[in-house]
Design a protein around this motif. Structure first.
Motif, PDB file in Angstrom:
ATOM      1  N   CYS A  86      -7.711  10.865 117.075  1.00  0.00           N
ATOM      2  CA  CYS A  86      -8.462  12.041 116.647  1.00  0.00           C
ATOM      3  C   CYS A  86      -7.603  12.865 115.694  1.00  0.00           C
ATOM      4  O   CYS A  86      -6.542  13.345 116.092  1.00  0.00           O
ATOM      5  CB  CYS A  86      -8.857  12.883 117.856  1.00  0.00           C
ATOM      6  SG  CYS A  86      -9.652  14.430 117.379  1.00  0.00           S
ATOM      7  N   CYS A  95     -14.450  17.402 119.447  1.00  0.00           N
ATOM      8  CA  CYS A  95     -14.847  17.522 118.040  1.00  0.00           C
ATOM      9  C   CYS A  95     -15.827  16.414 117.677  1.00  0.00           C
ATOM     10  O   CYS A  95     -15.836  15.352 118.298  1.00  0.00           O
ATOM     11  CB  CYS A  95     -13.627  17.474 117.134  1.00  0.00           C
ATOM     12  SG  CYS A  95     -12.922  15.826 116.961  1.00  0.00           S
ATOM     13  N   CYS A 127      -7.125  16.676 117.143  1.00  0.00           N
ATOM     14  CA  CYS A 127      -6.232  17.011 118.267  1.00  0.00           C
ATOM     15  C   CYS A 127      -5.108  15.998 118.461  1.00  0.00           C
ATOM     16  O   CYS A 127      -4.269  16.185 119.342  1.00  0.00           O
ATOM     17  CB  CYS A 127      -7.025  17.159 119.559  1.00  0.00           C
ATOM     18  SG  CYS A 127      -7.637  15.602 120.252  1.00  0.00           S
ATOM     19  N   CYS A 149     -10.952  16.616 122.738  1.00  0.00           N
ATOM     20  CA  CYS A 149     -11.173  17.967 122.195  1.00  0.00           C
ATOM     21  C   CYS A 149     -12.644  18.246 121.869  1.00  0.00           C
ATOM     22  O   CYS A 149     -12.989  19.348 121.429  1.00  0.00           O
ATOM     23  CB  CYS A 149     -10.306  18.210 120.963  1.00  0.00           C
ATOM     24  SG  CYS A 149     -10.889  17.427 119.448  1.00  0.00           S
ATOM     25  N   CYS A 193     -14.967  13.515 120.363  1.00  0.00           N
ATOM     26  CA  CYS A 193     -13.634  13.200 120.879  1.00  0.00           C
ATOM     27  C   CYS A 193     -13.602  13.478 122.379  1.00  0.00           C
ATOM     28  O   CYS A 193     -13.958  14.575 122.809  1.00  0.00           O
ATOM     29  CB  CYS A 193     -12.582  14.053 120.174  1.00  0.00           C
ATOM     30  SG  CYS A 193     -10.932  13.933 120.901  1.00  0.00           S
TER      31      CYS A 193
END
Ligand SMILES: [Zn+2]
Length: 240
Positions: free
Chosen positions: A4, A52, A7, A50, A47
């Motif tokens: 990712c 996202c 993060c 995180c 993700c």
């Protein structure tokens, strides 16, 4: 292994788009498929660390590689309708002045209507993120003009909306009252428009932006796959 870029976590796969989206589109027998959106990874969507989305990861790749840096002063960032994880990434960059703006969210620094951002002087930001906002705004031409007004010469703006690749004319109706119709026509219950690609780019150009497209060829080979971004994804960056 996937990683990712927001993060920096590593894992075999991102998580797919939640099943509720497939259920609603199936129930409404919509005329398009979720696979027809230009930038949307339904199989590798969020993700696990995180949360996202794939588009956040695309922005993170752009920020890492292409973010303009003014000499001798901080980069002035305006984040419109901030996504929490991307906001954190932007605030964590070195030598930046970060403001976030939203019409509704209490989490944003400023309560701002994107079609009337009088709070901000002309040419007051070097980098703007306006992602998945314009499809909610009835007068998007006014919003685009305001984004252009507050962007400094030489600045850059991430300007992203959902783009359905199978249509050639934008479909819009701010007065559509039926929630099911809004899902079916515009892709979400609070959208008032479904953009066709050429029309979206035309609206940005009409608003004064020069638009640059960042597709997979602009990034390291294999980067999109490793970061859970589809090969069809394109990032649009406006400049002035
Ligand atoms: Zn992450």
């Amino acid at each position: 292994m996937r990683t990712c870029p927001v993060c920096a976590s590593r894992f075999p796969n991102f998580l797919p788009l939640p099943a509720k989206y497939f259920e609603v589109f199936h129930r409404l027998k919509v005329f398009y498929s979720l696979e027809d959106f230009e930038t949307l990874n339904i199989g590798q969507y969020s993700c696990p660390a995180c949360q996202c989305s794939d588009r956040d990861r695309l922005y993170a790749l752009y920020i890492a590689q292409f973010l303009p840096r003014p000499e001798g002063r901080p980069l002035r960032i305006l984040d419109i309708a901030p996504a929490p994880v991307l906001s954190k990434l932007l605030r964590g960059l070195t030598n930046v002045q970060y403001r976030s703006a939203d019409l509704y969210s209490e989490l944003a620094d400023d309560k701002v209507d994107i079609t009337d951002m009088h709070l901000y002087p002309d040419e007051s930001f070097d980098f703007i993120v306006c992602s998945h906002v314009l499809e909610h705004v009835p007068d998007d031409a006014k919003a685009i003009a305001e984004l252009h007004r507050v962007l400094a010469p030489g600045g850059r703006a991430i300007l992203m909306v959902p783009i359905l690749t199978t249509i050639h004319e934008t479909d819009e109706d701010p007065n559509e009252k039926s929630v099911d119709e809004r899902w079916a026509r515009f892709g979400q219950d609070d959208h008032i428009r479904m953009y066709a690609k050429d029309d979206f780019l035309g609206r940005l150009k009409k608003g004064g932006f020069a638009v640059e497209s960042f597709d997979s060829a602009r990034f390291r080979e294999g980067a999109f796959r490793m970061h859970g971004i589809t090969e069809t994804s394109i990032l649009y960056v406006g400049s002035k």
